[in-house]
Design an enzyme around this catalytic site. Structure first.
Site, PDB file in Angstrom:
ATOM      1  N   SER B 553       1.177  -0.518  -8.513  1.00 36.85           N
ATOM      2  CA  SER B 553       2.213  -1.081  -7.728  1.00 36.85           C
ATOM      3  C   SER B 553       3.177   0.011  -7.065  1.00 36.85           C
ATOM      4  CB  SER B 553       3.381  -1.854  -8.803  1.00 36.85           C
ATOM      5  OG  SER B 553       2.599  -2.582  -9.416  1.00 36.85           O
ATOM      6  N   ARG B 554       2.561   1.099  -6.463  1.00 35.37           N
ATOM      7  CA  ARG B 554       3.123   2.008  -5.839  1.00 35.37           C
ATOM      8  C   ARG B 554       2.980   2.486  -4.598  1.00 35.37           C
ATOM      9  NH1 ARG B 554      -0.300   7.649  -7.626  1.00 35.37           N
ATOM     10  NH2 ARG B 554      -2.508   6.551  -7.120  1.00 35.37           N
ATOM     11  N   ALA B 738      13.135   0.762  -3.148  1.00 36.95           N
ATOM     12  CA  ALA B 738      12.373  -0.605  -3.319  1.00 36.95           C
ATOM     13  C   ALA B 738      11.493   0.040  -4.697  1.00 36.95           C
ATOM     14  CB  ALA B 738      11.422  -0.764  -2.223  1.00 36.95           C
ATOM     15  N   GLY B 742       3.668  -5.562  -7.317  1.00 39.10           N
ATOM     16  CA  GLY B 742       2.032  -5.985  -7.277  1.00 39.10           C
ATOM     17  C   GLY B 742       1.653  -6.396  -8.825  1.00 39.10           C
ATOM     18  N   GLU B 743       2.035  -5.508  -9.730  1.00 39.24           N
ATOM     19  CA  GLU B 743       1.531  -5.891 -10.897  1.00 39.24           C
ATOM     20  C   GLU B 743       2.434  -6.668 -11.823  1.00 39.24           C
ATOM     21  OE1 GLU B 743       0.361  -1.724 -10.417  1.00 39.24           O
ATOM     22  OE2 GLU B 743      -1.211  -2.041 -11.926  1.00 39.24           O
TER      23      GLU B 743
END
Ligand SMILES: Cc1cc2nc3c(=O)[nH]c(=O)nc-3n(C[C@H](O)[C@H](O)[C@H](O)COP(=O)(O)OP(=O)(O)OC[C@H]3O[C@@H](n4cnc5c(N)ncnc54)[C@H](O)[C@@H]3O)c2cc1C
Ligand code: SF4
Lengths: 325, 781
Positions: B553-554, B738, B742-743
């Site tokens: 999620s990066r 932010a 995503g995960e």
């Protein structure tokens, strides 16, 4: 998938001739939804495919006075939307609606639905099991949560068709064409258990074609229902299903035909449950008794005993719904 | 670059500092070069583009079929590669005869252990190895003029194997005398991975209530719509690879290493892709095989896996068994948490994190960090078994661990007669208890609150299972912790064109998440140029500067700040130019929506285009890099999800009616792409909770579900109403505020559903997936 030739006969006669000539090395293709998957999985490797789709009369729907004539090539979708099927043969329309997904119902035919091969994951996978000519059934000691709880052995497939229980509940029969002419068989006699022959599921010989399905008009006042339990809401075969045709007059069960799907190698007629109710007033206690009797004699495998309760629950729900309890 | 006294090479370019970054739960300290300047946070009220739900910049291409995926790449003279795979769960290859296949017309090359270089792969094995440890391992490969010939050729290769003893069940693999999957025992590194703080036994002694439960979670497949694969082409000694990947730079690095060529000789391109979910983070064996076949034949080679290979050979979320014991006081405060878990690695260590870190241990993270608890011990046994190797999948470990932990919390609340949210607030962790760092921000309390409102928490059954009916409804919730802070290094470049438009270049990729759109918005915001006037290029190692793979999620928190910093650099130059033309000071100017204006008199403005026209062929180029993360601080994403379910108590069928999902992911850049991630995560989490399962036949090691029919993904009809949302505000962790989303939404989905089922029927489902057979069995007990 191995290479094959593709044939498009224009008449039934031509198709039968082609089948005879191929001498067991050909396969009939209707919608192809089951067949192509089986070929890709290497279960079948026909040298020729004989496509029935261009034979004009095979896709007709023709109701007459006392029965409905359905060509084997009628698509499942057509069955779900046909007004007189919806009205007079509701169980069939409901069952067809429960098949797979819209795409499968558009392509899949009724004949193909009755003749489709089982879904056992060993059979469809890389296992040479009894059904594929090997010498063992992997499901017996393996992963068997989807397998048969009754009438199994030596192979434990469940019959995958949704329309078969519905048609059987309506006492349908089938017309079969072969090199020596035509014959008509009751659907009840059409399916075969693995004890009769472990390599096939019905009486069709390789050179025969299923051409028509005939469904007698249920008697006045009869009602029907098809219920299917599964792990996701569509595109999934039945864990168990119930097709019920019921005629109640004056509170008395005049006629009952109860057929179970997803639990046996054939669509399973629960005669013992029928006996409990036939000719009797429909009462809760009797319904419960019928549910208990439906699968008497069942012998579940390690992981599929839940199907007993599940099936009973569906039967109960079906009986309660049709008897307005 | 000069060697220092110890002989080590030190890089002396730029201003460098150490910083802490996290990926998929793995935390590392790395050196980082500082960007030109630290940008202050955006001023909320001035934001024009950031925060807007603008449609995807590449939506049109996707919807019209113009978008080219790796599958669509077709090069002149291209050959097709296919791989022969081992049919046995454990075997030694004793004979391989390719002569018949070689003679088949149309076959151009055959590759196997006999002619392939010994390229090291998992553990101590090789690309092609004589010892094969699971069904589906690569034995040989063919390149032919079409796919059919290539397949026929595979059938003509004669391979003879000596079968070796094997074990599929992870628990059995741990038993003494179990068949060895590899030399050195079936327990990875011969010992469990242990974490401990406080005094666990003392913690249990202090407890008024002890909860003890066993949980099990299944193997989940990634089931990417676009299967894994590559198209490769050599031009001289320069290799170009089109790869369906989450990390073009990682594929470049991995391929250079595997082939023993300089990194500069490898170009990796990925434009569009159909899903990765953690399984496409680096090159696969197929990539190397394609490159070797192409080298042998002098022709481009396309090697895409088929669906069955996709299930077998691309990794999966590992299964787990978890024994949990938790102690709580009457007031709800946790006194001790103990976890003992077995995780199935498959036949090898995961290639993504080869050394100390094990993806299997990531499951213990929520136990250690989600709640304040002084005494915690986690004991994780990663075990080898004869199935294919696992890999990262959307929130590795956290999904499995949270399923169990959040049910234990629910159970504790129930037994204590507490509101499950109140119990969680009682144990609210104010800092990262493992690292002893404060969080840069934690708004989980806001997530609980907002979620509870939206699901109408008060409508849950006060006594679980109190209503007896055919269809019972229930409401449940679960929380989550995840990394997702991102970090350096990541770079971006912005070119300003004469016509007032801009090109943004960065070496990241859009794996279907919408990152192209998000980065354009960030650049637009900073530059004052509208998104429609910015084009973006990414997913190409040759034309763009480095950015990390899209995992953990990066992508947004790593690359977004670099994009902003590049835009700020370009803007500074633009304003300098404007200042000289307009005869005013650059500091007095600003850009907004394509207009340059005087800060103290915004009515005095001039279109940006008029300024850039005057540049002629002079260029403005902004260069940006990702700065370090704040020192001594933990950056985490938190969230809470609430599920409303209906259970048919006669058939065991479960329907999820609604999921409310609120996360603290810092600032929202694009509300539409954020909601997409939440919806997608919930669908995948619900599939995990209710139906998806990879099943192996234990007697043969063969997978029974290697197709999209037997492996049950949720269909459109299964998907519930999803109510997405966020905790307001931004995180000071980086210059865009932010974090990743995503995960996280996948993590608490299954436990929220399980807790809702408990609330509906008063029975706890502890084995995944929760299929009708399990519900019926549980109801019976
Ligand atoms: C993903 C998936 C999900 C499915 N889900 C369901 C489901 O939920 N319920 C269900 O009932 N079915 C399901 N099916 C099975 C099946 O494919 C369809 O129901 C369909 O009706 C089969 O018809 P078809 O015309 O496509 O048959 P085909 O694939 O053309 O033929 C199937 C078999 O029957 C033979 N055959 C076909 N027609 C004749 C004939 N007239 N005479 C003699 N032999 C013939 C063929 O040789 C072949 O062996 C599913 C299939 C798939 C692939
Ligand atoms: S149930 Fe039948 S089809 Fe399945 S493995 Fe056994 S013999 Fe084969």
């Amino acid at each position: 998938m191995k290479g094959f030739t593709f044939h498009k006969p224009r008449s039934l006669k031509e198709a039968l001739a082609m089948l005879k000539e191929a001498d067991g090395k050909a396969k009939i293709m209707a919608g192809g939804t089951d067949l192509l998957g089986a070929m890709k999985d290497g279960i079948m490797q026909p040298e020729r495919l004989i496509n029935l789709q261009e034979i004009p009369d095979l896709a007709n729907i023709r109701p007459d006075n006392d029965r409905l004539h359905l060509g084997a090539l009628v698509s499942l979708h057509e069955i779900t939307v046909h007004p007189s099927i919806q009205k007079r043969f509701g169980i069939l329309a409901q069952a067809a609606q429960e098949v797979g997904s819209p795409q499968l119902r558009n392509m899949g035919t009724l004949g193909g639905n009755l003749c489709q091969r089982p879904r056992c994951w060993y059979y469809r996978g890389d296992f040479v099991c009894l059904k594929r000519g090997g010498d063992q059934c992997f499901a017996v000691t393996g992963q068997n949560k989807y397998h048969a709880v009754i009438e199994g052995g030596p192979c434990f497939i469940v019959h995958p068709s949704d329309t078969a229980p519905a048609l059987l509940a309506m006492d349908a029969s089938v017309r079969i064409a072969g090199p020596d002419g035509e014959k008509i068989a009751a659907l009840e006699k059409f399916f075969m258990t693995p004890r009769d022959n472990v390599t096939r599921e019905n009486i069709l010989e390789p050179d025969q074609i299923l051409t028509e399905i005939m469904v007698p008009l249920p008697r006045e006042g009869s009602r029907g229902i098809y219920l299917k339990a599964r792990e996701r809401r569509c595109w999934d075969f039945a864990l168990a299903s119930v097709a019920l045709l019921l005629n109640i007059d004056d509170g008395i069960c005049q006629e009952i035909r109860l057929v179970l799907g997803g639990i046996a190698p054939i669509p399973f007629r629960a005669s013992k449950a029928e006996e409990v109710l036939k000719g009797k007033p429909i009462e809760i206690e009797l319904i419960d008794q019928a549910c208990r009797m439906a699968l008497s004699g069942a012998r579940p495998l390690a992981s599929n005993a839940y199907k007993l309760e599940l099936t009973q629950a569906l039967i109960k729900q079906a009986l309660l719904t049709l008897s307005n309890k | 670059m000069l060697p220092n006294a110890s002989g080590k090479v030190v890089v002396t370019v730029g201003r460098r500092v150490k910083t802490r970054v996290e990926e998929e739960g793995k935390i590392e300290e790395i050196n980082v070069e500082l960007p030109h300047e630290d940008l202050p946070p955006w001023e909320e009220k001035n934001l024009v583009w950031v925060g807007k739900g603008i449609p995807r910049v590449d939506g049109f291409e996707k919807c019209t079929g113009k978008a080219k995926y790796t599958y669509d790449i077709h090069l002149p003279g291209m050959l097709y590669g296919k791989i022969l795979r081992c049919p046995h769960p454990h075997a030694r290859l004793i004979r391989l005869d390719t002569s018949k296949a070689q003679r088949l017309s149309g076959v151009k090359a055959i590759l196997s252990q006999e002619n392939a270089p010994p390229i090291p792969w998992y553990n101590d094995s090789f690309l092609f190895d004589r010892t094969l440890r699971c069904v589906g391992e690569e034995v040989a490969a063919v390149a032919a003029v079409d796919e059919y010939i290539a397949r026929d050729a595979l059938d003509m290769i004669e391979a003879e194997y000596e079968s070796l003893p094997f074990v599929v069940d992870p628990e059995e693999a741990l038993r003494p005398g179990a068949p060895p999957v590899r030399p050195g025992g079936n327990l990875l590194d011969g010992k469990p991975i242990i974490y401990s703080r406080g005094e666990i036994e003392q913690g249990f002694d202090e407890a008024d209530l002890i909860i003890e439960e066993n949980f099990s979670t299944q193997v989940q497949a990634h089931a990417c719509m676009e299967t894994h694969g590559s198209v490769v082409n050599w031009e001289g000694d320069h290799l170009t690879i089109w790869e369906s990947t989450q990390g073009v730079s990682d594929v470049r690095e991995g391929m250079a290493k595997a082939l023993g060529i300089p990194i500069s000789k490898v170009r990796v391109i990925k434009d569009f892709m159909g899903g990765g979910f953690g399984s496409k983070t680096r090159e696969g064996k197929y990539t190397v095989i394609a490159a070797l076949l192409a080298k042998m034949t002098g022709r481009p080679v396309k090697l895409m896996l088929d669906r069955k290979e996709e299930f077998y050979a691309t990794g999966h979320r590992p299964s787990s068994l978890q024994y949990v014991k938790a102690g709580v006081k009457k007031d709800g405060s946790l006194t001790a948490i103990y976890l003992r878990s077995i995780g199935a690695c498959g036949a090898y260590e995961t290639p993504l994190f080869p050394s100390k870190f094990s993806m299997i241990d990531a499951l213990a993270r929520p136990y250690r960090e989600l709640y304040h608890c002084p005494n915690v011990k986690t004991e994780v046994y990663p075990v080898y078994n004869n199935i294919p190797v696992h890999t990262a999948q959307r929130a590795p470990g956290h999904v499995e661990g949270t399923f169990a932990l959040e049910q234990v919390m629910d159970q504790a609340a129930h037994q204590l007669g507490m509101d499950p949210i109140a119990l969680r607030m009682k144990n609210y962790a104010l800092k990262d208890q493992v690292e002893d760092f404060p969080y840069t921000r934690k708004a989980l309390d806001q997530c609980y609150q907002k979620g509870a409102e939206k699901i109408q928490w008060e409508k849950r059954n006060k006594k679980p299972g109190e209503k007896k009916a055919l269809i019972c409804e229930g409401i449940g919730m679960a929380g989550q912790i995840w990394g997702g802070g991102g970090g350096p290094p990541a770079y971006a470049i912005i070119k300003i064109n004469q016509d007032g438009t801009a090109n943004l270049l960065t070496g990241t990729q859009d794996i279907g998440t919408g990152s192209k759109t998000v980065f354009v918005q960030i650049a637009s915001e900073e530059l004052g140029i509208s998104p429609k006037d910015i084009t973006i290029t990414l997913g190409d190692t040759e034309t763009t500067p480095y950015a990390p793979r899209s995992s953990g999620s990066r992508t947004v928190p790593s690359v977004g700040p670099a994009v902003r910093s590049a835009a700020a650099d370009a803007k500074r130059q633009l304003l300098d130019l404007a200042g000289s033309i307009l005869d005013s000071k650059a500091e007095d100017l600003a850009i907004r929506e394509g207009q340059i204006y005087l800060k103290n008199n915004p009515t005095r403005k001039i279109p940006l285009k008029e300024i850039t026209q005057k540049m002629g062929n002079n260029m403005i180029m902004g260069v940006g890099s990702r700065g370090p993360n704040p020192p001594q601080a933990a950056i985490n994403v938190f969230g809470a999800q609430f599920a409303h379910v209906a259970v048919n108590t006669a058939t065991g069928e479960v329907r999820v009616l609604k999921v409310v999902s609120i996360h603290d992911a810092g600032r929202v850049i694009n509300s539409m792409t954020l909601n997409n991630q939440i919806e997608g995560g919930i669908v995948q989490g619900m599939g995990y909770g209710l139906m998806e399962e990879v099943i192996w036949d234990k007697g043969t090691g063969i997978m029974l579900t290697p197709n999209l029919h037997a492996y049950k993904l949720p269909t459109m009809l299964d998907i519930p109403e999803v109510v997405p949302g966020v905790a307001e505000g931004s995180d000071p962790a980086n210059n865009i505020g932010a974090k990743g989303i995503g995960e996280p939404p996948k993590i608490p989905t299954a436990p929220a559903i399980a807790n809702a089922i408990y609330n509906a029927i008063g029975v706890r489902l502890k084995e995944l997936p929760i299929t009708p057979d399990k519900v019926l069995r549980a109801l019976k007990i």
